[in-house]
Scaffold this active site. Sequence first.
Site, PDB file in Angstrom:
ATOM      1  N   TYR A 159      23.810 117.392 208.368  1.00  0.00           N
ATOM      2  CA  TYR A 159      22.392 117.071 208.202  1.00  0.00           C
ATOM      3  C   TYR A 159      21.931 117.630 206.867  1.00  0.00           C
ATOM      4  O   TYR A 159      22.236 118.777 206.522  1.00  0.00           O
ATOM      5  CB  TYR A 159      21.555 117.700 209.334  1.00  0.00           C
ATOM      6  N   GLU A 188      15.441 112.555 204.119  1.00  0.00           N
ATOM      7  CA  GLU A 188      16.451 113.062 205.051  1.00  0.00           C
ATOM      8  C   GLU A 188      17.698 112.178 205.065  1.00  0.00           C
ATOM      9  O   GLU A 188      17.588 110.957 205.030  1.00  0.00           O
ATOM     10  CB  GLU A 188      15.811 113.061 206.448  1.00  0.00           C
TER      11      GLU A 188
END
Length: 383
Positions: free
Chosen positions: A101, A189
Amino acid sequence: MKLHEYQSKRLFAAYGVPIPDGEVATTAADARRIAEELGGPVVVKSQVLVGGRGKAGGIRLAQSPEEAEQLAAAILGMEIKGLPVRKVLIDRAAHIAQEIYLGIVIDRAAHRPVMMASAEGGVEIEEVARTNPDAIKKVTIDPYLGLRSYQTLALAKGIGLKRELFRPFGKVAQGLYEAFLAYDASLAEINPLIVDDEGNLLAVDGKMVVDDNALFRHRDLAAMRDVDEETPTEREAREAGLSYVQLDGEIGCMVNGAGLAMATMDIIKHFGGSPANFLDIGGGAKAERVATALRLILADENVKAVLFNIFGGITRCDEVAKGILAAFEEVQPTVPLVARLVGTNEEEGREILAASGYDLVAAASLAEAAQKAVAAARGELGA
Ligand code: GDP
Ligand code: MN
């Protein structure tokens, strides 16, 4: 304004972030053609502005162009969390060895962007934050200094990347930060950022939220706005002139004025309840608008009680009371109702409600109204 995965990834790519080859299709035949051009296995990815598409069946692996066509046909007919799928992204499939992530958000307390990384990619970061917060490594970015290489190195080490990935990871992180800055984003993101079987980093998912107040600086983005961004409920609310945000509590709130709506939500929380929505019915509060608001509130099956909190200023309480009754003609209330009406013509307003024959629990103060609504939602109000 939220951007689609394919839009976000293309912007990231313009800043040096590696992404898979791929193209967007609106028909199954297009999907097949793209898959043929790419050659080999592809992923067929629904483009809707919600997370968790994978779990919802909106992301599928196809081994052949025929399969890509079939899967695209199925996915293009889907609805994911209330949003119809109108586009699919056909990407060359990656061989995933590891999912990471990587994201940036504004940390309001620090007044700065914060970059976060975790070795637990592929799952929602909120989930990781809940179950394993230590797995998330963070660095705060000084806007004058920018993202420093010692910071990306700290992240890379912190999440246990192999040494040979330190440099490429730094490049991806810099690219993401540059895109975040260039587009006045509030969030950027990559989840997951993958390591493939050849040891290369690749952004297979992308998400970006751009500050609406900065859109005037980004004409190119304004054109990307997707009308399907809103859920059907939000669209109905907007068209009726209501400010409505659905939440996950059990007390439906019908309030005039945004400030009062916020205060109502706070006081419901204070007394141990939780609001099912933010709703500002605005000034005037004509019957039709009140009816639409009530319909939206009651359509939410979590709602166990409705709290009317009306402050009469220019808006007169008797007029709102009539609006509420007219709304009941159209939408039969199915849960307990608590009403607090104060201000201009409050007496008349209360009389209208009392004479209506509907079972409305009256409250004089906001605190009393909130307490009664919380009790009603728990089935503890013997009305
Ligand atoms: P999300 O569910 O909306 O976050 O969509 P993602 O794009 O993140 O995809 C969900 C999951 O599908 C990823 O975490 C991967 O595990 C998997 N996935 C996505 N793209 C690929 C791919 O190219 N190859 C393989 N094997 N899996 C993929
Ligand atoms: Mn994802």
